[in-house]
Design a protein around this motif. Structure first.
Motif: not given
Length: 240
Positions: A121-141
């Motif tokens: 909303a405020a900083f023009d963040l880019s969308a994740p290139a690989n949503v599934a990989a982000v979810l896997l990394a986040w969950l494992l972390g």
């Protein structure tokens, strides 16, 4: 499963009602993002700072919920003899641990969602290139750091000790692991120290997944090993 779901819902509600836990897990990271960004200057290598900062601060949220709030909650239950009352029920240490871990994971997930929403909303963040990989990394972390939090909570006698130990583990790690300061701008010695912490693989994996880089099987294996070893130790060390 229905009983576990009720326990998780109750635990999450109790955590959300605690003003300090709710503030630091939900409000503080977006506030930190708001004041942390220096402007439009990219990091060395050309990556926009916002695209590194949001994944980094998501690890800050995971670490705070896992290493500070979670062990303090378990220790508080022990101090107030709530665990002793649970011992008289069919509840097992695995049930106690799983309900606490999932409740605090959901707290961290909500904090991460708020952080990402502000970035878009405020900083023009880019969308994740690989949503599934982000979810896997986040969950494992979250699994690996959550297991460490459970181990602290299994060992300490009271909430004050759990909070002191949790903060003593959490704050040094966020500064040297790259969860607060981008590794691109830190010294080589600081990066070397950070690489020895269990938080560094989480930062590396989530950032790589967000950028679309291939995830390191070694890094994923390290996080899985931390989760298994620390989680198993927590179950063995658990005291009602």
């Amino acid at each position: 499963m229905k009983g576990l779901g009720r326990v998780i819902a109750v635990e999450l509600s109790l955590v959300m009602r605690d003003p300090m836990s709710a503030f630091f897990a939900l409000a503080f990271p977006p506030l930190l993002l708001w004041v942390k960004l220096r402007g439009d200057e990219p990091l060395p290598g050309g990556l926009p700072e916002i695209d590194a900062t949001v994944p980094m601060l998501s690890v800050f949220v995971i670490g705070l919920a896992s290493l500070v709030v979670l062990p303090a909650t378990l220790a508080q239950y022990r101090e107030r003899r709530i665990l002793k009352r649970l011992q008289a029920t069919p509840a097992s240490p695995a049930l106690v641990f799983s309900s606490q871990w999932v409740a605090h994971l959901l707290l961290a997930a909500l904090g991460t969602v708020l952080l990402i929403a502000l970035g878009f909303a405020a900083f023009d963040l880019s969308a994740p290139a690989n949503v599934a990989a982000v979810l896997l990394a986040w969950l494992l972390g979250a699994l690996s750091l959550g297991a460490l939090g459970l181990l602290i909570g299994a060992l300490v006698p009271n909430a004050r000790a759990a909070t002191v130990i949790g903060l003593s583990v959490f704050f040094p790690m966020v500064f040297v692991s790259g969860a607060m300061i981008p590794r691109e701008v830190t010294s080589q010695s600081m990066r070397a120290i950070g690489d020895l912490t269990p938080m560094a693989p989480v930062v590396e994996t989530i950032r790589d997944a967000w950028a679309g880089n291939a995830l390191s099987p070694l890094t994923l294996s390290i996080m899985a090993a931390i989760a298994l070893v620390a989680g198993g130790a927590a179950v063995r060390a658990f005291r009602w």
